[in-house]
Design a protein around this motif. Structure first.
Motif, PDB file in Angstrom:
ATOM      1  N   SER A 234       3.044 -30.401 -28.622  1.00 49.06           N
ATOM      2  CA  SER A 234       2.202 -30.876 -27.591  1.00 49.06           C
ATOM      3  C   SER A 234       2.953 -30.392 -26.502  1.00 49.06           C
ATOM      4  O   SER A 234       2.451 -30.448 -25.321  1.00 49.06           O
ATOM      5  N   VAL A 235       3.958 -29.277 -26.547  1.00 51.14           N
ATOM      6  CA  VAL A 235       4.635 -28.609 -25.620  1.00 51.14           C
ATOM      7  C   VAL A 235       3.396 -27.658 -24.690  1.00 51.14           C
ATOM      8  O   VAL A 235       3.395 -27.632 -23.725  1.00 51.14           O
ATOM      9  N   SER A 236       2.725 -27.293 -25.639  1.00 56.36           N
ATOM     10  CA  SER A 236       1.608 -26.316 -25.218  1.00 56.36           C
ATOM     11  C   SER A 236       0.438 -26.460 -26.227  1.00 56.36           C
ATOM     12  O   SER A 236       0.590 -26.572 -27.356  1.00 56.36           O
ATOM     13  N   TYR A 237      -0.736 -26.082 -25.599  1.00 54.44           N
ATOM     14  CA  TYR A 237      -2.307 -26.045 -26.364  1.00 54.44           C
ATOM     15  C   TYR A 237      -3.229 -25.219 -25.743  1.00 54.44           C
ATOM     16  O   TYR A 237      -3.227 -24.925 -24.486  1.00 54.44           O
ATOM     17  N   GLU A 238      -4.003 -24.806 -26.702  1.00 55.42           N
ATOM     18  CA  GLU A 238      -5.032 -24.123 -26.382  1.00 55.42           C
ATOM     19  C   GLU A 238      -6.188 -24.928 -25.865  1.00 55.42           C
ATOM     20  O   GLU A 238      -6.317 -26.194 -26.106  1.00 55.42           O
ATOM     21  N   ALA A 241     -11.253 -21.937 -23.730  1.00 59.51           N
ATOM     22  CA  ALA A 241     -11.324 -20.441 -23.592  1.00 59.51           C
ATOM     23  C   ALA A 241     -10.383 -19.587 -24.514  1.00 59.51           C
ATOM     24  O   ALA A 241     -10.587 -18.693 -24.752  1.00 59.51           O
ATOM     25  N   GLN A 242      -9.335 -20.464 -25.075  1.00 62.81           N
ATOM     26  CA  GLN A 242      -8.499 -19.676 -26.059  1.00 62.81           C
ATOM     27  C   GLN A 242      -7.998 -18.486 -25.624  1.00 62.81           C
ATOM     28  O   GLN A 242      -7.938 -17.423 -26.419  1.00 62.81           O
ATOM     29  N   HIS A 243      -7.533 -18.710 -24.166  1.00 61.49           N
ATOM     30  CA  HIS A 243      -6.674 -17.289 -23.656  1.00 61.49           C
ATOM     31  C   HIS A 243      -5.405 -17.790 -23.391  1.00 61.49           C
ATOM     32  O   HIS A 243      -5.139 -18.084 -22.057  1.00 61.49           O
ATOM     33  N   GLY A 244      -4.434 -17.819 -24.410  1.00 58.01           N
ATOM     34  CA  GLY A 244      -3.380 -18.383 -23.967  1.00 58.01           C
ATOM     35  C   GLY A 244      -3.046 -19.920 -24.280  1.00 58.01           C
ATOM     36  O   GLY A 244      -4.255 -20.759 -24.220  1.00 58.01           O
ATOM     37  N   SER A 245      -1.952 -20.452 -24.443  1.00 60.39           N
ATOM     38  CA  SER A 245      -1.880 -22.153 -24.589  1.00 60.39           C
ATOM     39  C   SER A 245      -1.262 -22.684 -23.217  1.00 60.39           C
ATOM     40  O   SER A 245      -0.158 -22.355 -22.599  1.00 60.39           O
ATOM     41  N   HIS A 246      -1.974 -23.556 -22.885  1.00 59.60           N
ATOM     42  CA  HIS A 246      -1.302 -24.270 -21.527  1.00 59.60           C
ATOM     43  C   HIS A 246      -0.346 -25.077 -21.676  1.00 59.60           C
ATOM     44  O   HIS A 246      -0.164 -25.989 -22.840  1.00 59.60           O
ATOM     45  N   ILE A 247       0.650 -24.975 -20.739  1.00 56.72           N
ATOM     46  CA  ILE A 247       1.846 -25.823 -20.840  1.00 56.72           C
ATOM     47  C   ILE A 247       1.869 -26.953 -20.235  1.00 56.72           C
ATOM     48  O   ILE A 247       1.349 -27.064 -19.089  1.00 56.72           O
ATOM     49  N   ALA A 307      -2.652 -25.374 -15.252  1.00 55.41           N
ATOM     50  CA  ALA A 307      -1.364 -25.273 -15.768  1.00 55.41           C
ATOM     51  C   ALA A 307      -1.090 -24.141 -16.475  1.00 55.41           C
ATOM     52  O   ALA A 307      -1.979 -23.372 -17.030  1.00 55.41           O
ATOM     53  N   VAL A 308       0.075 -23.470 -16.425  1.00 54.85           N
ATOM     54  CA  VAL A 308       0.450 -22.189 -16.734  1.00 54.85           C
ATOM     55  C   VAL A 308       0.371 -21.904 -18.196  1.00 54.85           C
ATOM     56  O   VAL A 308       0.321 -22.872 -18.896  1.00 54.85           O
ATOM     57  N   ARG A 309      -0.290 -20.841 -18.649  1.00 54.48           N
ATOM     58  CA  ARG A 309      -0.442 -20.544 -19.968  1.00 54.48           C
ATOM     59  C   ARG A 309       0.719 -19.478 -20.703  1.00 54.48           C
ATOM     60  O   ARG A 309       1.258 -18.805 -19.925  1.00 54.48           O
ATOM     61  N   MET A 310       1.027 -19.717 -21.963  1.00 52.96           N
ATOM     62  CA  MET A 310       1.970 -19.032 -22.620  1.00 52.96           C
ATOM     63  C   MET A 310       0.988 -18.029 -23.639  1.00 52.96           C
ATOM     64  O   MET A 310      -0.108 -18.584 -24.297  1.00 52.96           O
ATOM     65  N   SER A 311       1.579 -16.970 -24.041  1.00 51.24           N
ATOM     66  CA  SER A 311       0.819 -16.023 -25.062  1.00 51.24           C
ATOM     67  C   SER A 311       1.249 -16.693 -26.445  1.00 51.24           C
ATOM     68  O   SER A 311       2.169 -17.710 -26.396  1.00 51.24           O
ATOM     69  N   ARG A 312       0.628 -16.075 -27.323  1.00 51.40           N
ATOM     70  CA  ARG A 312       1.137 -16.583 -28.751  1.00 51.40           C
ATOM     71  C   ARG A 312       2.639 -16.075 -28.929  1.00 51.40           C
ATOM     72  O   ARG A 312       3.124 -15.030 -28.216  1.00 51.40           O
ATOM     73  N   ILE A 313       3.400 -16.693 -29.796  1.00 49.48           N
ATOM     74  CA  ILE A 313       4.661 -16.262 -30.171  1.00 49.48           C
ATOM     75  C   ILE A 313       4.726 -15.099 -30.822  1.00 49.48           C
ATOM     76  O   ILE A 313       4.064 -14.773 -31.801  1.00 49.48           O
ATOM     77  N   GLN A 314       5.354 -13.948 -30.178  1.00 45.21           N
ATOM     78  CA  GLN A 314       5.626 -12.816 -30.792  1.00 45.21           C
ATOM     79  C   GLN A 314       6.635 -12.354 -31.527  1.00 45.21           C
ATOM     80  O   GLN A 314       6.610 -11.190 -32.236  1.00 45.21           O
ATOM     81  N   GLY A 315       7.499 -13.321 -31.614  1.00 43.62           N
ATOM     82  CA  GLY A 315       8.472 -12.953 -32.668  1.00 43.62           C
ATOM     83  C   GLY A 315       9.833 -13.868 -31.923  1.00 43.62           C
ATOM     84  O   GLY A 315       9.658 -14.845 -31.126  1.00 43.62           O
ATOM     85  N   ARG A 316      11.089 -13.649 -32.613  1.00 44.90           N
ATOM     86  CA  ARG A 316      12.127 -14.519 -32.199  1.00 44.90           C
ATOM     87  C   ARG A 316      13.275 -13.653 -31.844  1.00 44.90           C
ATOM     88  O   ARG A 316      13.448 -12.535 -32.344  1.00 44.90           O
ATOM     89  N   SER A 317      14.293 -14.111 -30.944  1.00 43.83           N
ATOM     90  CA  SER A 317      15.462 -13.326 -30.594  1.00 43.83           C
ATOM     91  C   SER A 317      16.619 -13.654 -31.389  1.00 43.83           C
ATOM     92  O   SER A 317      17.611 -13.358 -31.173  1.00 43.83           O
ATOM     93  N   ASP A 318      16.211 -14.374 -32.598  1.00 41.73           N
ATOM     94  CA  ASP A 318      17.353 -14.793 -33.463  1.00 41.73           C
ATOM     95  C   ASP A 318      16.707 -14.475 -35.065  1.00 41.73           C
ATOM     96  O   ASP A 318      15.457 -13.821 -35.026  1.00 41.73           O
ATOM     97  N   ASP A 319      17.432 -15.006 -35.918  1.00 43.74           N
ATOM     98  CA  ASP A 319      16.898 -14.621 -37.286  1.00 43.74           C
ATOM     99  C   ASP A 319      16.195 -15.691 -38.155  1.00 43.74           C
ATOM    100  O   ASP A 319      16.182 -15.712 -39.102  1.00 43.74           O
ATOM    101  N   MET A 320      16.030 -16.622 -37.130  1.00 43.48           N
ATOM    102  CA  MET A 320      15.083 -17.963 -37.887  1.00 43.48           C
ATOM    103  C   MET A 320      14.050 -17.263 -38.450  1.00 43.48           C
ATOM    104  O   MET A 320      13.056 -16.770 -38.014  1.00 43.48           O
ATOM    105  N   LEU A 321      13.752 -18.013 -39.645  1.00 45.17           N
ATOM    106  CA  LEU A 321      12.298 -18.006 -40.502  1.00 45.17           C
ATOM    107  C   LEU A 321      11.792 -19.226 -40.529  1.00 45.17           C
ATOM    108  O   LEU A 321      12.396 -20.291 -40.283  1.00 45.17           O
ATOM    109  N   ILE A 322      10.271 -19.122 -40.449  1.00 41.94           N
ATOM    110  CA  ILE A 322       9.699 -20.483 -40.728  1.00 41.94           C
ATOM    111  C   ILE A 322       9.081 -20.410 -42.075  1.00 41.94           C
ATOM    112  O   ILE A 322       8.144 -19.644 -42.352  1.00 41.94           O
TER     113      ILE A 322
END
Ligand code: ADP
Ligand code: ZN
Length: 426
Positions: A234-238, A241-247, A307-322
């Protein structure tokens, strides 16, 4: 809310939360004192860049309750998420925090078009992870009928989707595909089910996955983002319009930084996402580095939300895997390998997606001195494999296939992913 009104609200809340942590969390007070800062220096939202960052390591170093700001008697729920090694991250919530979380989750669901007329299945894991209970509370608040299906028991779940006429579902995108496959195997067709809305998150996913899920389950698939250190889903959601996720930026203030210089980047540029919780009581965090890489988009959306939107997550700046929605760090595997004298510190994690289910194989090299004796008897190999599997399972919370290797057979590669081969296309 207009941008000016939002900024004014955020500035007021920021001053309040900084004052609160300064007086209640020695970790932040000491950090601020070292920077010669007091809460009186933080008056507008722009002042946020004066504040120190918080990292997952800070949470680990202060395990379990060091960053908690509220007295224990005010905490009504505790969740835990994976840590990089050893200790998980513990997050305590006050009654007010659960209320804010529930409201934010209800905002997400409302934005997807969920109403009190829906029957909504929550198929995130219930338990220490925030997914299950977080989504659950939101569905109840909206007034839809919640089906707490959790994960596992997929055939029974598929049957319920058909028989109850379930209209909405929240789960990981990979579980959605696994569910689709299970239904197909059971002979349940799209016209026998009423699914229309899906809330998918907890792991990265692509537009291709969205199309495939929509096609196979006959629903509209929306993104749902969150992390336990900030709140949970729930930190952000589409929106439609599905053009980014509102925070939910009245509660979680976002910034994008350069992960190397730590400078704040202007909107539109890709960098590491950082959040400050503006209203949290249990475990507020200042400028928490999520390690998720994305960009922010300002300006009004065609849905009308400001509310500001964020793009999809494009990667990680550490080595965490999901993997299957669960955070896995190669360093967790390393700590297990190092704790067993039979193994050399050479290991490889091989991640794949087979029939829409993530798989993890861990290869480990046996030390020369154990090699001859162990590989002499199949029973001994089997026993050593079982011992390693059990230890991995307890540390990672997911099962891994173990492959024991002869000395000097695991290739040493260079760079960041030296210990990981990720064959999934995400
Ligand atoms: P969760 O229970 O939501 O998985 P965790 O705190 O365990 O929460 O993990 C949070 C991380 O999961 C995020 O930092 C991000 O890397 C990933 N994540 C969560 N939701 C999404 C999403 N919609 N898209 C991409 N990654 C996501
Ligand atoms: Zn919108």
């Amino acid at each position: 809310m207009s941008r000016d009104e939002m900024s004014e609200l955020q500035g007021r809340r920021l001053h309040k939360i900084v004052t609160y942590v300064y007086h209640n969390v020695p970790f932040y007070r000491h950090k601020m004192q070292a920077m010669d800062l007091t809460p009186d220096d933080i008056n507008t939202i722009e002042d946020i860049t004066k504040l120190p960052f918080t990292t997952k390591k800070d949470l680990r170093d202060n395990y379990p309750f060091g960053l908690q700001a509220a007295p224990q008697s005010e905490i009504i729920r505790i969740h835990a998420s994976s840590g990089t090694t050893g200790n998980p991250t513990i997050v305590g919530y006050t009654r007010k925090d659960i209320g804010v979380w529930t409201e934010c989750m209800a905002r997400c669901l409302t934005s997807y078009g969920v109403t009190r007329n829906d029957i909504f299945s929550v198929s995130y894991g219930y338990g220490l992870f925030t997914g299950g209970l977080g989504a659950h509370n939101g569905v109840e608040m909206v007034g839809a009928a919640v089906v707490p299906a959790s994960t596992g028991n997929t055939e029974k779940h598929a049957k319920l989707i058909r028989d109850l006429g379930i209209t909405g579902i929240a789960c990981t995108p990979s579980y959605a595909l696994y569910l689709a496959e299970t239904m197909e195997k059971m002979g349940i067709t799209k016209d026998q089910i009423k699914l229309r809305v899906g809330a998918f998150g907890a792991e990265p996913w692509t537009e291709q996955m969205r199309e495939e899920i929509q096609e196979r389950l006959g629903l509209k698939a929306y993104n749902l983002y969150g992390l336990s250190e900030i709140m949970g889903p729930s930190v952000s959601y589409e929106c439609q319009a599905q053009h980014g996720s509102h925070i939910c930026e009245d509660h979680f203030y976002p910034e994008i930084i350069n992960p190397v210089t730590l400078d704040k980047l202007p909107n539109g540029q890709t960098g590491e996402l950082v959040f400050t919780t503006l209203t949290k009581e249990g475990m507020p965090v200042l400028r928490y580095r999520t390690r998720d890489l994305c960009s922010l988009m300002e300006g009004e959306c065609s849905c009308g939300r400001t509310a500001v939107r964020m793009s999809r997550i494009q990667g990680r700046s550490d080595d965490m895997l999901i993997i299957r929605g669960i955070n896995v760090f190669p360093s967790q595997v390393e700590s297990v390998v190092l704790s067993m004298p039979e193994f050399a510190p050479r290991y490889m994690l091989i991640v794949d997606r087979i029939n829409n289910l993530d798989t993890l194989t861990v290869q480990v090299e046996i030390r020369q001195e154990y090699f001859t004796s162990v590989f002499d008897t199949p029973a001994a190999i089997d026993q050593l494999e079982k011992k390693l599997s059990a230890k991995l399972k307890s540390v990672l919370s997911i099962g891994a296939k173990v492959q024991l290797k002869a000395p000097n057979t695991i290739e040493r590669s260079q760079g960041k992913s030296a210990h990981v081969i990720d064959k999934r296309n995400i």
